[in-house]
Design an enzyme around this catalytic site. Structure first.
Site, PDB file in Angstrom:
ATOM      1  N   THR A 219      16.470   7.613  79.684  1.00  0.00           N
ATOM      2  CA  THR A 219      15.402   6.832  80.303  1.00  0.00           C
ATOM      3  C   THR A 219      14.985   5.670  79.416  1.00  0.00           C
ATOM      4  O   THR A 219      15.249   5.651  78.213  1.00  0.00           O
ATOM      5  CB  THR A 219      14.170   7.716  80.580  1.00  0.00           C
ATOM      6  OG1 THR A 219      13.708   8.297  79.337  1.00  0.00           O
ATOM      7  CG2 THR A 219      14.510   8.830  81.565  1.00  0.00           C
TER       8      THR A 219
ATOM      9  N   ASN B  58      11.477   3.532  78.339  1.00  0.00           N
ATOM     10  CA  ASN B  58      10.049   3.824  78.256  1.00  0.00           C
ATOM     11  C   ASN B  58       9.234   2.569  78.014  1.00  0.00           C
ATOM     12  O   ASN B  58       9.584   1.741  77.166  1.00  0.00           O
ATOM     13  CB  ASN B  58       9.782   4.810  77.109  1.00  0.00           C
ATOM     14  CG  ASN B  58      10.361   6.186  77.366  1.00  0.00           C
ATOM     15  OD1 ASN B  58       9.704   7.067  77.881  1.00  0.00           O
ATOM     16  ND2 ASN B  58      11.639   6.367  77.011  1.00  0.00           N
TER      17      ASN B  58
ATOM     18  N   GLU C 290       8.061   6.124  82.279  1.00  0.00           N
ATOM     19  CA  GLU C 290       9.407   6.531  81.880  1.00  0.00           C
ATOM     20  C   GLU C 290      10.343   6.407  83.084  1.00  0.00           C
ATOM     21  O   GLU C 290      10.104   7.022  84.124  1.00  0.00           O
ATOM     22  CB  GLU C 290       9.388   7.968  81.371  1.00  0.00           C
ATOM     23  CG  GLU C 290      10.709   8.445  80.809  1.00  0.00           C
ATOM     24  CD  GLU C 290      10.621   9.839  80.206  1.00  0.00           C
ATOM     25  OE1 GLU C 290      11.555  10.209  79.471  1.00  0.00           O
ATOM     26  OE2 GLU C 290       9.628  10.542  80.473  1.00  0.00           O
TER      27      GLU C 290
END
Length: 313
Positions: free
Chosen positions: A205, A207, A254
């Site tokens: 991911t 962020n 996220e």
């Protein structure tokens, strides 16, 4: 775009077309005002947006200061629209106490060389908010500037306003928010390192840390689109404190971008929330989390496909 911030000591040399307001979220009602000043660029005027920093309701403790768009996000929106000058006028006890007539003559006319102003009928400015459209219209003939009053915008019988849109954000109704804003609700910022749990379970991911004054929707998972280097990628985004993997007190944005493997740490991106998927929840462990993420991603790809097909029709 020229930005004038943290000072009352400024002077423009060229005539301006001005729009005054908080412009929280820059919704479709605000855009009507901005269209008017942008149209005056053809007549040689600078398109100038005049805002107050902080907004008066924050200065006087009426608001918690949470906004639909952070300062940097608002600047980005204005620049994309073609605004020439953004004034973030310092709001303090002294400037808030200026007589309305003095504000017009010394600031709008004296510093900005205003020749045109677009205003909503409920505009207020100056000491105790006593300045209004009627005052502008009275002063216009004497000081040779034009005033155009813009009507409110309504959707489905409801007035589009920042306060109404904030209520939609708090409900997580991102489709309705987009309709009112004219663009998706978004977060803009630099990609920072997370705890890399997602990478370990096959869902790397990116962020972002939202600005402290940014209004957040309910914690949960959202269908999203992520802009990287000017291109939008389908994605899915979690807003919250990531309860399964710790970091409990830190709110984050996220995002998992489908079929994307570039290293973009440190790059500025934009994450657009398109629709609500599910509330945030705590899982028994990483395997359960991984299974749920697979379901979320599949649902997200179906959502992106439907949205793409709808846009083609």
């Amino acid at each position: 775009m020229k930005i004038i911030s943290n000072t009352t000591d400024f002077q423009l040399e060229q005539g301006t077309a001005v729009a005054i307001g908080k412009f929280d979220g820059v919704h479709i009602g605000h855009r009507r005002l901005l269209e008017e000043i942008l149209a005056r660029k053809e007549k040689g005027l600078l398109a100038c947006v005049f805002t107050f920093d902080p907004p008066p309701e924050v200065l006087f403790g009426i608001s918690d200061g949470k906004s639909l768009s952070s300062l940097s996000e608002k600047r980005s929106l204005f620049e994309k629209m073609g605004v020439d000058v953004l004034v973030e006028f310092p709001m303090n006890r002294e400037t808030a106490g200026m007589a309305p007539e003095r504000f017009v003559t010394e600031v709008l006319l004296g510093k900005l060389h205003m020749q045109f102003i677009a205003a909503g009928w409920d505009l207020s400015f100056g000491s105790r908010g006593a300045g209004n459209v009627a005052l502008l219209e009275r002063m216009a003939e004497e000081h040779d500037f034009a005033v155009k009053v813009i009507d409110k915008v309504f959707l489905k019988g409801i007035e589009v306003s920042s306060s109404y849109i904030r209520s939609l954000v708090k409900e997580g109704n991102m489709e309705a928010v987009q309709e009112c804003l004219g663009t998706p609700f978004f977060f803009k910022g630099e990609v920072v390192h997370g705890n890399h749990i997602g990478t370990g379970i096959g869902f790397p991911t990116v962020n972002l840390l939202p600005a402290e004054d940014k209004l957040l929707p309910p914690n949960g998972v959202y269908y999203s689109g992520t802009i990287v280097d000017g291109r939008e990628y389908p994605s899915i985004t979690n807003i919250g404190r990531k309860p399964t993997v710790g970091d409990k007190e830190r709110m984050g944005v996220e995002t998992y971008i489908y079929d994307f493997d570039r290293d973009i740490y440190g790059k500025e991106i934009e994450v657009r929330l398109l629709g609500f998927r599910r509330p945030e929840r705590k899982f028994a462990g990483l395997e359960q989390l991984q299974a749920q993420l697979r379901e979320d991603v599949e649902a997200g790809k179906e959502y992106a496909g439907r949205k793409k097909q709808k846009n083609w029709v």
